[in-house]
Design an enzyme around this catalytic site. Structure first.
Site, PDB file in Angstrom:
ATOM      1  N   ASN A  45      49.715  35.526  40.058  1.00  0.00           N
ATOM      2  CA  ASN A  45      48.583  35.145  40.902  1.00  0.00           C
ATOM      3  C   ASN A  45      48.869  35.383  42.381  1.00  0.00           C
ATOM      4  OD1 ASN A  45      50.420  32.962  40.453  1.00  0.00           O
ATOM      5  ND2 ASN A  45      48.938  31.487  41.204  1.00  0.00           N
ATOM      6  N   CYS A  56      43.801  35.460  39.811  1.00  0.00           N
ATOM      7  CA  CYS A  56      44.702  34.930  38.783  1.00  0.00           C
ATOM      8  C   CYS A  56      45.666  36.011  38.278  1.00  0.00           C
ATOM      9  CB  CYS A  56      43.910  34.432  37.590  1.00  0.00           C
ATOM     10  SG  CYS A  56      42.863  33.019  37.912  1.00  0.00           S
ATOM     11  N   GLU A  58      46.346  36.844  35.277  1.00  0.00           N
ATOM     12  CA  GLU A  58      45.792  37.655  34.180  1.00  0.00           C
ATOM     13  C   GLU A  58      45.004  38.843  34.733  1.00  0.00           C
ATOM     14  OE1 GLU A  58      45.691  34.389  34.599  1.00  0.00           O
ATOM     15  OE2 GLU A  58      45.239  33.317  32.754  1.00  0.00           O
ATOM     16  N   CYS A  89      41.357  31.094  32.929  1.00  0.00           N
ATOM     17  CA  CYS A  89      40.110  30.519  33.454  1.00  0.00           C
ATOM     18  C   CYS A  89      38.915  31.325  32.932  1.00  0.00           C
ATOM     19  CB  CYS A  89      40.132  30.529  34.983  1.00  0.00           C
ATOM     20  SG  CYS A  89      39.839  32.166  35.698  1.00  0.00           S
ATOM     21  N   CYS A  92      38.752  35.055  34.038  1.00  0.00           N
ATOM     22  CA  CYS A  92      39.724  35.905  33.321  1.00  0.00           C
ATOM     23  C   CYS A  92      39.285  36.128  31.875  1.00  0.00           C
ATOM     24  CB  CYS A  92      41.112  35.281  33.371  1.00  0.00           C
ATOM     25  SG  CYS A  92      41.821  35.326  35.031  1.00  0.00           S
TER      26      CYS A  92
HETATM   27  N1  THU Z   1      45.715  30.653  37.920  1.00  0.00           N
HETATM   28  C1  THU Z   1      46.115  31.775  37.261  1.00  0.00           C
HETATM   29  O1  THU Z   1      46.726  32.674  37.851  1.00  0.00           O
HETATM   30  N2  THU Z   1      45.831  31.864  35.944  1.00  0.00           N
HETATM   31  C2  THU Z   1      45.285  30.890  35.186  1.00  0.00           C
HETATM   32  O2  THU Z   1      45.123  31.049  33.992  1.00  0.00           O
HETATM   33  C3  THU Z   1      44.860  29.625  35.825  1.00  0.00           C
HETATM   34  C4  THU Z   1      44.952  29.586  37.302  1.00  0.00           C
HETATM   35  C5  THU Z   1      46.083  30.503  39.335  1.00  0.00           C
HETATM   36  C6  THU Z   1      44.981  30.647  40.339  1.00  0.00           C
HETATM   37  C7  THU Z   1      45.532  29.865  41.514  1.00  0.00           C
HETATM   38  O3  THU Z   1      46.366  30.710  42.277  1.00  0.00           O
HETATM   39  C8  THU Z   1      46.405  28.803  40.876  1.00  0.00           C
HETATM   40  O4  THU Z   1      46.637  29.237  39.543  1.00  0.00           O
HETATM   41  C9  THU Z   1      45.779  27.421  40.864  1.00  0.00           C
HETATM   42  O5  THU Z   1      44.522  27.446  40.326  1.00  0.00           O
END
Ligand code: THU
Length: 135
Positions: A45, A56, A58, A89, A92
């Site tokens: 992320n 994110c 993903e 999320c 994604c």
């Molecule tokens: N985040 C991800 O990278 N993937 C997920 O599946 C859930 C959330 C990140 C986004 C943000 O940088 C941090 O986690 C907090 O939400």
């Protein structure tokens, strides 16, 4: 799962997580996509001071893979320091539904990478939106 094991894919996601740029939430996430040919593409992320621009792990992995010409994704490992692992999320899930519809989503707590849970993209976004041509 092809030439790459689930454990190897999760290891790649755990390694990718170290490259997360998460100065605001401090919540680091790593992802590793696996193609049918056995290629692994990773992402982590990346956050912005304008929080909504955050991307994110993903999607970083997916965009990297797609713009490197990769396709036919069979799995994506996702890992974060969270009991039971962090689930993708909604945004994604939509992108995975469009570009990795047959992928198995493997999640883990990065502290216990060998304990994984698995889901199908199609189960994570029932009735997801798509144009016929976008898959
Ligand atoms: N985040 C991800 O990278 N993937 C997920 O599946 C859930 C959330 C990140 C986004 C943000 O940088 C941090 O986690 C907090 O939400």
């Amino acid at each position: 799962m092809q030439k790459v094991s689930k454990g190897q894919l999760m290891k790649a996601a755990i390694k990718a997580r170290n490259k997360a740029v998460a100065p605001y939430s401090k919540f680091k996430v790593g992802a590793a996509l696996l193609t049918k040919r056995g290629e692994i593409i990773t992402g982590a992320n990346v956050e912005s001071a304008s929080y909504g621009l955050t991307c994110c792990a993903e999607r970083v992995a997916l965009f990297s893979a797609l713009t490197s010409g990769k396709k036919d994704f069979v799995a994506i490992a996702v890992t974060a320091e969270m009991d039971g692992g962090a689930m993708p999320c909604g945004a994604c899930r939509q992108l995975l539904f469009e570009y990795a519809p047959r992928a198995v989503v493997i999640v883990s707590d990065s502290r216990k990478g060998n304990q994984t849970k698995e889901f199908l993209v199609s189960d994570l976004l029932p009735g997801g939106f798509t144009f016929e041509t976008s898959v």
